[in-house]
Design an enzyme around this catalytic site. Structure first.
Site, PDB file in Angstrom:
ATOM      1  CB  SER A 195       6.645   7.735  -4.020  1.00 46.30           C
ATOM      2  OG  SER A 195       5.760   7.092  -4.877  1.00 46.30           O
ATOM      3  CG  ASP A 199       6.000   4.859  -8.146  1.00 46.85           C
ATOM      4  OD1 ASP A 199       6.160   3.622  -8.111  1.00 46.85           O
ATOM      5  OD2 ASP A 199       5.421   5.483  -7.246  1.00 46.85           O
ATOM      6  CG  ASP A 219       7.669   3.760  -3.825  1.00 47.51           C
ATOM      7  OD1 ASP A 219       7.107   4.101  -4.882  1.00 47.51           O
ATOM      8  OD2 ASP A 219       7.094   3.782  -2.721  1.00 47.51           O
ATOM      9  CG  ASP A 271       3.920   2.956  -4.338  1.00 44.82           C
ATOM     10  OD1 ASP A 271       4.222   3.585  -5.373  1.00 44.82           O
ATOM     11  OD2 ASP A 271       3.613   3.522  -3.263  1.00 44.82           O
TER      12      ASP A 271
END
Length: 448
Positions: free
Chosen positions: A104, A241, A243, A245
């Site tokens: 992340s 960010d 990833d 999400d």
């Protein structure tokens, strides 16, 4: 022994804590547990595997893929895509599970492994515990035709973009948007989605090389986006960010718009369209008091949960609510996805700007964000924070002093001997003074 799974999968320093051996063992155990739970009933099991662009994801995704295939699971390799895309594709393809390799917003040396069950849902604690318990156990390995087949997932990105475009309520024609993709998983799919929705797009932080993910760009480093929005004269900027999400925003003046403000705008947009289930927003106890006050004025109820997107999702599913999220910009649209989706959040926010003809500054004016100060008090007995009479008396005294103009929250860390002291007040100075006052009380009475 500490639990292997954290609040969002298994995460740590790649090749030290999160190793190829661990990835392989975890994926084999995941295949076994989900098979026994009936997820694979009646057909050969299928998994979708994806990753963010950090270099360690190359060998870790290979290990996960090998583990799944060795356990008789056919693997569809989606390559580099956001976490919410892998959740979507797990459901879209009818796969029995999904796996995402990402840490992340963490720095490049870290990586992580998270699994999705059938339908793209995150695993419950009980399933994660069962997977952990099955690691390293003896098992009968399939041979010959029974081993899994590995192949690329053709058209995965296109299917995800098509899904995003199908759910946004208004096109973005005429808007100029700056995207900061954190040199991460959204570097290609993010610009494609916004351009396809009609926006004029300027892009920064979209040159992933395996080493630069989250490095000076993305939702945890907004300085470059703030400058770029002003320099380009854009209507707004959006930062994801690693990833993708999460999503935070910047208005045309270069001012930051956090997750609470984004949720305020989106909650009212959905209420006006009649898509906000029970006129209710789900947020965590860390959401700013200004959000609660704004929603109360607008007739929107706020249900609060513990900190963590999994608890937000749990609250949403329990009450069949359609919108929830966190101050960090992790926003969930339960009608359209099973996890936080930064690209979808950004599209929805931009759609509201285009739909109303109002600037982002005007839309966020519905909420006055109170100054918030957080102090982490270390090396204390966090388990006594809710019971110690002196600490609780100090909290009540500050709450009485602040009355309706502020808020106090003492929360124990889930991983460290730390108590987090949060105070919101009418001014930064007052919030800081009261937070330090309470932190001193915690140190005095809860020191180890």
């Amino acid at each position: 022994m500490a639990r292997l799974f954290g609040t969002d999968g298994v995460r740590g320093l790649a090749n030290r804590e999160v190793t190829a051996e661990l990835a392989l063992d975890l994926s084999v155990a995941a295949a076994h547990v989900l098979a026994e739970k009936g997820e694979f009933a009646g057909h050969r099991p299928i998994a979708v595997v994806g990753r963010d662009p950090r270099i360690s994801g190359e060998f870790l995704s290979a290990a996960v893929t090998a583990g799944l295939a060795s356990a008789g699971v056919d693997v569809l390799d989606a390559g580099v895509l956001p976490t919410p895309a892998i959740a979507f594709l797990t459901d879209h393809t009818g796969a029995d599970l999904g796996a995402m390799l990402s840490a992340s917003h963490n720095a490049m040396p870290d990586n992580g492994i998270k699994f999705f069950a059938r339908g793209g849902h995150k695993l419950a604690d009980a399933l994660e515990d069962a997977i952990e318990a099955r690691m390293g156990e003896p098992w009968e390995r399939p041979v010959g035709e029974s081993v899994g087949h590995i192949q690329p997932l053709a058209g995965g990105q296109a299917a995800y973009v098509e899904h995003l475009l199908s759910v946004i309520p208004h096109r973005l024609d005429g808007l100029h948007v700056v995207l900061d993709t954190a040199h991460g998983a959204a570097s290609t799919v993010g610009p494609e989605a916004f351009q396809s929705a009609g926006a004029r797009v300027s892009v920064i932080g979209a040159e992933p090389d395996g080493f630069n993910i989250n490095d000076g760009y993305g939702s945890t480093h907004l300085e470059n986006l703030r400058k770029a929005v002003v320099v380009h004269g854009a209507d707004l900027g959006l930062a994801f960010d690693g990833d993708a999400d999460r999503c935070l925003a910047v208005d045309s003046a270069g001012d930051v718009v956090d997750g609470d403000q984004i949720m305020a705008v989106l909650a009212l947009a959905m209420r006006d369209r009649g898509t906000l289930a029970d006129d209710t927003l789900v947020a965590t106890v860390m959401s700013n008091l200004g959000l609660l006050q704004a929603m109360e004025r607008e007739g929107v109820q706020v249900k609060q949960t513990a900190v963590g997107d999994r608890y937000v999702l749990e609250g949403m599913r329990k009450g069949s609510f359609s919108l929830g999220g966190e101050q960090s910009g992790h926003v969930i649209f339960l009608d359209h996805g099973t996890t936080g989706d930064g690209i979808l959040t950004g599209l929805m926010l931009a759609a509201r700007v285009a739909e109303t003809g109002s600037s982002l500054e005007e839309l966020t004016a519905v909420m006055h964000r109170l100054p918030q100060v957080m102090i982490n008090v270390k090396d204390v007995d966090k388990f006594r924070v809710d019971e110690d009479p002196e600490v609780q008396a100090a909290v009540r005294a500050v709450e009485e002093e602040l009355a309706d103009s502020g808020r106090v929250l003492l929360r124990k860390s889930g991983t460290e001997p730390v108590v987090r002291v949060m105070v919101e007040a009418a001014s930064s100075e007052l919030a800081r003074a009261k937070a330090e006052q309470l932190a001193d009380v915690v140190r005095l009475h809860l020191s180890i």
